[in-house]
Design a protein around this motif. Structure first.
Motif, PDB file in Angstrom:
ATOM      1  N   THR A 195      68.832 -13.185  26.257  1.00 45.02           N
ATOM      2  CA  THR A 195      69.130 -14.443  25.575  1.00 45.02           C
ATOM      3  C   THR A 195      68.673 -14.442  24.118  1.00 45.02           C
ATOM      4  N   GLU A 196      69.166 -15.430  23.374  1.00 43.06           N
ATOM      5  CA  GLU A 196      68.882 -15.482  21.943  1.00 43.06           C
ATOM      6  C   GLU A 196      67.447 -15.892  21.629  1.00 43.06           C
ATOM      7  N   ARG A 197      66.784 -16.596  22.552  1.00 44.60           N
ATOM      8  CA  ARG A 197      65.426 -17.079  22.288  1.00 44.60           C
ATOM      9  C   ARG A 197      64.465 -16.631  23.395  1.00 44.60           C
ATOM     10  N   PRO A 198      63.167 -16.787  23.160  1.00 45.39           N
ATOM     11  CA  PRO A 198      62.201 -16.469  24.227  1.00 45.39           C
ATOM     12  C   PRO A 198      62.344 -17.426  25.402  1.00 45.39           C
ATOM     13  N   ASP A 199      61.998 -16.979  26.567  1.00 46.28           N
ATOM     14  CA  ASP A 199      61.947 -17.780  27.783  1.00 46.28           C
ATOM     15  C   ASP A 199      60.554 -18.408  27.861  1.00 46.28           C
ATOM     16  N   ASP A 200      60.494 -19.747  27.982  1.00 50.32           N
ATOM     17  CA  ASP A 200      59.181 -20.404  28.065  1.00 50.32           C
ATOM     18  C   ASP A 200      58.608 -20.372  29.480  1.00 50.32           C
ATOM     19  N   LEU A 201      59.304 -19.679  30.398  1.00 51.29           N
ATOM     20  CA  LEU A 201      58.841 -19.434  31.768  1.00 51.29           C
ATOM     21  C   LEU A 201      58.655 -20.716  32.585  1.00 51.29           C
ATOM     22  N   PRO A 207      63.799 -30.403  28.569  1.00 48.57           N
ATOM     23  CA  PRO A 207      64.443 -30.498  29.881  1.00 48.57           C
ATOM     24  C   PRO A 207      65.052 -29.173  30.356  1.00 48.57           C
ATOM     25  N   GLN A 208      65.425 -28.303  29.419  1.00 50.01           N
ATOM     26  CA  GLN A 208      66.010 -27.011  29.789  1.00 50.01           C
ATOM     27  C   GLN A 208      64.977 -26.030  30.343  1.00 50.01           C
ATOM     28  N   SER A 209      63.697 -26.372  30.198  1.00 48.94           N
ATOM     29  CA  SER A 209      62.646 -25.447  30.613  1.00 48.94           C
ATOM     30  C   SER A 209      62.746 -25.077  32.077  1.00 48.94           C
ATOM     31  N   LYS A 210      63.027 -26.045  32.933  1.00 57.07           N
ATOM     32  CA  LYS A 210      63.112 -25.795  34.372  1.00 57.07           C
ATOM     33  C   LYS A 210      64.484 -25.292  34.808  1.00 57.07           C
TER      34      LYS A 210
END
Length: 285
Positions: A195-201, A207-210
């Motif tokens: 993906t274009e950005r890091p994954d915040d895990l 809201p997209q975090s989960k």
């Protein structure tokens, strides 16, 4: 880190110079992360915890010869060719190899053309690349869980959550991941994407975090397909066009650029194959 076995073909020629072979083997054995190295059945076999691309670079440097990875792992294996579009015309390219081990699924990869920094890496449900990376679906999530970290328990992550890889200032990410949730036989035919950005895990406030770790759109992806393990692929030359296996490195699988700069003997092989095919197709009178 878990060790994997690599079968590396080196262009030593029909009569290998055993001094060069021995020099290459000794160089490998002197490197931390290499557990064993030997010359067997015309190939160098290495047991290592290092990413395969690093071992290939070591072999090329020590031998002064062209080298390619012919077999990966001694159990069921798979591979994904990563690119930034439906074909290979984008600037992002790479290879990720998979092997099932008793400790978990090993993902060994190198991706070039990434922006410097961290990028999410995920297995997706679909292997549909008919429109680039737009139809690969959501993260592979057979247990219907929220997005999380690869260190989370299976009930708190997608099975396809593999965390982040890091690209250096040249745009290259080299990695070797061991995951205890995924199984190689469950992901064949699916896709893997960066993906274009890091994954915040799954730890972020967005809201997209989960859902996807707020990691943005996929910028490179590939279908996961079965591949050969050590000494499972006897191929040394492509019967269709005469391209020897080490000449395939860096070349497209077909089309323009496939045969550019090849030796005349390969062209003779291609001409012979084309003539034989023409004779077979001609009507008998």
């Amino acid at each position: 880190m878990i060790a994997t076995k690599l079968e590396i073909l080196v262009d030593f020629g029909p009569k290998p110079d055993m001094c060069c072979v021995e020099k290459t083997i000794n160089k490998l054995k002197s490197v931390d992360g290499v557990k064993q190295a030997c010359f067997k059945e015309g190939a160098i076999v290495v047991e290592t915890t290092l990413p395969s691309s690093q071992v290939l670079d070591l072999v090329t440097s020590a031998s002064g010869k062209r080298a390619v990875l012919q077999g990966f792992g001694d159990t069921q294996s798979a591979v994904a060719m990563i690119s930034s579009g439906s074909c290979c015309h984008g600037g992002l390219v790479g290879v990720i190899r998979f092997q099932q081990s008793p400790q978990g699924l090993i993902a060994d990869g190198t991706i070039d053309g990434l922006p410097c920094g961290s990028h999410g890496l995920h297995v997706h449900a679909s292997g549909d690349l008919s429109d680039g990376c737009k139809r690969i679906g959501e993260h592979y999530n057979p247990n219907n869980c929220c997005h999380g970290s690869p260190t989370d328990p299976p009930s708190s992550r997608h099975a396809g959550d593999l965390g982040n890889i890091v690209a250096d200032n040249t745009g290259r990410a080299t990695f070797k991941i061991c995951d205890e949730v995924l199984k190689v036989w469950d992901i064949i035919g699916r896709s893997i994407a960066v993906t274009e950005r890091p994954d915040d895990l799954g730890r972020g406030d967005n809201p997209q975090s989960k859902i996807d770790g707020n990691s943005g759109r996929p910028i490179g992806c590939g279908i996961i397909a079965r591949s050969a393990g050590v000494f499972e692929n006897p191929k040394r030359i492509c019967a269709c066009d005469g391209v020897v296996v080490w000449d395939e490195k860096g070349r497209p699988l077909a089309g323009k650029g496939r045969r550019e700069g090849l030796k005349p003997c390969c062209q003779n092989h291609k001409d012979k194959v084309e003539k034989e095919n023409l004779n077979k197709a001609s009507p008998k009178i």
